[in-house]
Write an enzyme that holds these catalytic residues in place. Structure first.
Site, short mmCIF file in Angstrom:
data_model
loop_
_atom_site.label_atom_id
_atom_site.label_comp_id
_atom_site.label_asym_id
_atom_site.label_seq_id
_atom_site.Cartn_x
_atom_site.Cartn_y
_atom_site.Cartn_z
N HIS A 60 8.41 76.81 -8.65
CA HIS A 60 7.66 77.24 -7.50
C HIS A 60 7.18 78.46 -7.84
O HIS A 60 5.96 78.67 -7.50
CB HIS A 60 8.22 77.22 -6.04
CG HIS A 60 7.42 77.53 -5.08
ND1 HIS A 60 6.46 76.53 -4.42
CD2 HIS A 60 7.40 78.67 -4.27
CE1 HIS A 60 5.99 77.44 -3.44
NE2 HIS A 60 6.21 78.31 -3.41
N SER A 122 0.59 75.26 -1.25
CA SER A 122 1.41 74.07 -0.51
C SER A 122 2.50 74.36 0.30
O SER A 122 3.33 75.53 -0.26
CB SER A 122 1.88 72.94 -1.88
OG SER A 122 2.76 73.79 -2.47
N HIS A 123 2.82 73.58 1.35
CA HIS A 123 4.11 73.78 1.99
C HIS A 123 4.71 72.25 2.08
O HIS A 123 4.92 71.82 3.26
CB HIS A 123 3.76 74.39 2.89
CG HIS A 123 4.95 75.69 3.17
ND1 HIS A 123 5.61 75.93 4.32
CD2 HIS A 123 5.32 76.43 2.39
CE1 HIS A 123 6.41 76.88 4.22
NE2 HIS A 123 6.22 77.36 2.94
N GLU A 352 13.75 84.32 2.88
CA GLU A 352 12.12 84.12 2.93
C GLU A 352 11.97 84.47 4.48
O GLU A 352 10.79 83.88 5.09
CB GLU A 352 11.71 83.06 2.35
CG GLU A 352 11.91 82.76 0.76
CD GLU A 352 11.59 81.61 0.19
OE1 GLU A 352 10.93 80.76 0.76
OE2 GLU A 352 11.77 81.29 -0.91
N ASP A 542 -7.33 75.20 -6.42
CA ASP A 542 -6.56 73.97 -6.61
C ASP A 542 -5.29 74.09 -6.10
O ASP A 542 -4.73 74.97 -6.12
CB ASP A 542 -6.82 73.36 -8.00
CG ASP A 542 -6.08 74.27 -9.02
OD1 ASP A 542 -4.86 73.84 -9.26
OD2 ASP A 542 -6.72 75.29 -9.19
N ASN A 588 -2.30 76.54 -7.01
CA ASN A 588 -0.88 76.50 -6.67
C ASN A 588 -0.35 75.20 -7.47
O ASN A 588 -1.26 74.48 -7.58
CB ASN A 588 -0.53 76.33 -5.13
CG ASN A 588 0.60 76.07 -4.81
OD1 ASN A 588 1.15 75.04 -4.38
ND2 ASN A 588 1.82 76.86 -5.17
#
Length: 807
Positions: A60, A122-123, A352, A542, A588
């Site tokens: 990531h 993204s998540h 985080e 993207d 990402n």
């Protein structure tokens, strides 16, 4: 010199013992990575170092499997100010000439201009596990990426993929879909940022892994761009790291590593603690405080930098802001504002916690900035313990060190943290599909009956059940709302004719058959959605959502996908700048979208396209405008039904699985783009809709409904009398545009298309009566009231998003 914290004994273990030791420590690093680390350090790593590198060397954060591939993408163009590498990309808008009007050609390098800032991320894993919190923090993270560049966020978009809401996991799929939409709405609406549009698909391939991709765009002046790496002068002058925002807690602990592994949703083993907790109301106040802080720093004349705290938390942002400038940083966790005084160093470094920023500022600016955040804006009054603290100092020696309670917990070369070991996974092309057996003749009971079935399906129904929950009006800039057109649009500078649009693209149904085509097609679809509103495609972002890169077929799909993106971006190009590509400025990568059972999503590259108008008065939506106008088709008569929504909904399984796919010709795609834009610039297009799911007849129906589902006009269309040809003409998803044109303008429209070698076909005529009517010589006329079709279309997703009455 403070003593180093004890190391985690790993260096002398054999492979089996090392794997067990890493598992017990909660670390997902590969064995060879840990051995390389120990050899580099000449010692065992501390627990805090392991936690930090577990996040920073995760897929990531590091893109260790994809960084080499991503270099194939075109990222530079005359209008690009800043491409991939920072928190967000920056694109210059067309400048105004002496007459006050903007021109596409006047957007290259030169005097600083006005810019759009674009971010895309993204998540996925967090949203599958905790849908509301996962989606909300996805919005929170992407707007922070744009804010920290110095921009004002003026819009967000969401690209969603959910499982089958009528399949074996229907209850879970519906719960996730409702939660994700609720999370996007709750955060964006509270933050005061309009939602400009989205895209959603429902496929069983996403039962185990939903996709939640989010896009944000902001506005700024080019000369106010804030860098994300510390100023070079920090090597010789006194510069501090100022941490601003909420107090650090243990939320989101290990989130980056969590997003870089196969998703475990087991009740006893799922990592709910890796999902962050959103707070949009605090974000609004913090954003206003940041604006004033940035203005103060600009006025001081001293260079500064800003990083959003996202993946890998404080350790990620602090190491990147230092390493990017070739500097080191000494962090003192005793100075950190936190929720628990006794929190361990490894937790404080990589948790985080949301709504935080790191600033590299001159030491002389620290005191007035702390006063601004804590006294003028009273952050602590909103969240106990929130505020601003100088917790580190930059040093010329490029080492990243972290201290707490008289002990050094991290002592690593800065670049070691930010440059993970690269991995070149084996690749293998998927076996060629077996030759299709003779396909049965595609037939339809009646075209409008099949259309009704498509309109009520999860693939074809109105998406108002999603976007009605979103605020698209806030800030007062919105030009085209969700459902009005194929792209959302705003007026960035009220009182001026400049406009910007955002379109989205990505199709999962056929992606397993051809990963290159899926990626190239996603670019083309995003571009078509922008062109359909009359805007010139200006830049791309993207998100590459794939399964595990560790499987040869999965890695080959990813490689093919990147090549497809690059080919389409270069082929379509930047209008007004011959030879320049349509550049990717931000993006990402999201890998390991697969369950522990090994079920992976199909290759799912999702693309966003920024478009611009020099005069937004030329903008048009999808709603038909006047009876007597013609509907013209700008596209090829491909007639391919493979992977089509029609084949899926009408149970023509052989056609869906093995039928030929619509041809994707990038040269022809570019020609159609220029033809439609030239016609739009000439004022010849009254409305326009790109053809996608459901084919031409579906697009015609949507042009009567538009956003509200209340038709006032209808269409008479003619696909001929041959029943097989009718099905193919009506429902094939061949790329192209339906353009509504005044009858008197038909010759001028065709003349605008002719230089590009683009054929124009008459499809139908707009009726004063709101009906869809199929009329062909020798065929019994089919008619359906648009109101009846619209009712089916409007309620198609009701069973997912609202168990009660139609909203």
């Amino acid at each position: 010199m403070m003593p180093l914290a004890p190391g985690v004994a790993l260096r002398d273990l054999d492979d089996a013992a090392l794997a067990l030791g890493l598992r017990d420590a909660g670390v997902q690093l590969r064995l060879e990575e840990v051995r390389r680390l120990c050899d580099t350090l000449g010692r065992d790593p501390t627990r805090a170092e392991l936690f930090l590198l577990n996040s920073m060397w995760s897929e990531h954060c590091s893109y260790k499997s994809t960084r080499a591939l991503l270099k194939r993408l075109p990222t530079a163009a005359p209008n690009v100010v800043l491409g991939p590498g920072a928190d967000a990309g920056v694109v210059r808008l067309p400048r105004r000439g002496p007459d006050g009007r903007a021109r596409l050609e006047d957007s290259g390098p030169g005097a600083p201009g006005r810019c759009v800032v674009l971010g895309h991320e993204s998540h996925n894993h967090p949203s599958q596990l905790l849908p509301v919190e996962g989606a909300a923090t996805g919005i929170g993270g992407i707007v922070r990426d744009v804010y920290c560049m110095g921009a004002d966020v003026v819009g967000v978009l969401d690209v969603l993929r959910f499982g089958d809401p009528q399949g074996p996991q229907a209850d879970a799929v519906r719960q996730i879909a409702r939660g994700v939409v609720g999370g996007v709405a709750a955060y964006g609406n509270a933050l005061g940022v309009p939602n400009l549009g989205g895209d959603v698909e429902f496929e069983a391939d996403f039962d185990d892994n939903c996709l939640v991709n989010v896009v944000a765009l902001g506005l700024m002046d080019e000369d106010e761009l804030i860098p994300s790496v510390a100023p070079a002068v920090a090597a010789a002058e006194s510069y501090a790291l100022l941490l601003v925002g909420k107090p650090t807690d243990d939320s989101g602990l290990g989130g980056a590593a969590f997003a870089s592994g196969l998703l475990d949703t087991g009740e006893d083993t799922q990592q709910r603690g890796a999902v962050q907790l959103p707070d949009p109301f605090f974000k609004r106040v913090l954003t206003e405080a940041n604006k004033k802080a940035f203005a103060f720093l600009r006025q001081s004349g001293a260079p500064f930098a800003v990083k959003d705290l996202g993946a890998a938390g404080l350790g990620g942002a602090a190491s990147e802001i230092a390493a990017g400038a070739g500097l080191g940083l000494d962090l003192d966790l005793d100075l950190l504002h936190r929720v628990r005084a006794d929190e361990a160093a490894q937790v404080l470094i990589v948790s985080e916690t949301q709504e935080r920023y790191a600033l590299a500022v001159p030491q002389a600016a620290v005191e007035p900035l702390v006063a601004l955040y804590e006294k003028e804006f009273e952050l602590g009054a909103m969240v106990r313990g929130a505020g601003a603290r100088a917790i580190g100092r930059f040093v010329a020696t490029p080492r990243f060190r972290v201290f707490q309670n008289g002990v050094c917990h991290v002592d690593l070369p800065s670049v070691l943290i930010t440059e993970a070991p690269r991995i070149d996974w084996p690749r293998a092309a998927r076996p060629a599909p077996a030759a299709a057996a003779a396909l049965p003749r595609p037939v339809s009971g009646n075209v409008l009956g099949d259309l009704r079935a498509l309109l009520g399906s999860t693939g074809g129904a109105s998406r108002h059940w999603l976007f009605q929950r979103y605020d698209c009006e806030v800030q007062g800039r919105t030009l085209l709302r969700p459902g009005d057109a194929d792209a959302g649009a705003i007026v960035p500078h009220p009182g001026e004719p400049l406009g910007i649009a955002m379109g989205l693209g990505g199709l999962a149904r056929t992606a397993r058959r051809d990963a290159w085509r899926a990626a190239a097609g996603a670019v083309c679809e995003a571009v078509r959605n922008v062109v359909a509103v009359g805007a010139t495609p200006w830049a791309l972002t993207d998100c590459l959502n794939y399964g595990s890169p560790e499987t040869p077929h999965g890695m080959q799909d990813l490689s093919d996908g990147v090549d497809g993106l690059a080919a389409a971006a270069r082929a379509l190009g930047l209008r007004g700048f011959p030879g320049a590509p349509l550049a990717f400025v931000s993006g990402n990568v999201s890998l390991y979208n697969a369950s522990l059972a090994g079920r992976a999503i199909p290759p799912s590259p999702l693309v966003a396209c920024l478009g611009v108008w020099c005069d937004f008065g030329r903008a048009h939506g999808v709603r038909l405008q006047a009876a007597g106008n013609l509907v013209l088709w700008v596209g090829e008569e491909d007639r391919a039904l493979g992977g089509s929504l029609w084949a899926r909904v009408t149970a023509h399984t052989a056609w869906f699985d093995a039928g030929p796919l619509p041809r994707l010709d990038l040269e022809r795609e570019c020609a159609r783009m220029h033809a439609v834009l030239d016609a739009s610039d000439a004022g010849l297009v009254q409305s326009c809709h790109d053809v996608g799911d459901g084919g031409i007849v579906m697009a015609l129906a949507e042009m009567t409904f538009a956003r509200r589902g209340a038709a006032t006009l209808g269409v008479r269309f003619d696909f001929g009398a041959d029943e097989t040809a009718v099905v193919e003409r009506a429902f094939a998803e061949s790329p192209g545009y339906l353009c509504e044109v005044r009858a008197a303008d038909r010759a001028a429209f065709e003349a605008a298309c002719a230089p590009h070698g683009v054929a124009v076909h008459a499809v139908g005529v707009v009726l004063a009566e709101p009906v869809l009517e199929r009329a062909a010589a020798g065929v019994e006329r089919e008619r359906a009231a648009c109101a009846d079709l619209a009712a089916v279309w409007r309620t198609g997703l009701q069973h997912i998003f609202d168990a009660g009455s139609d909203a």
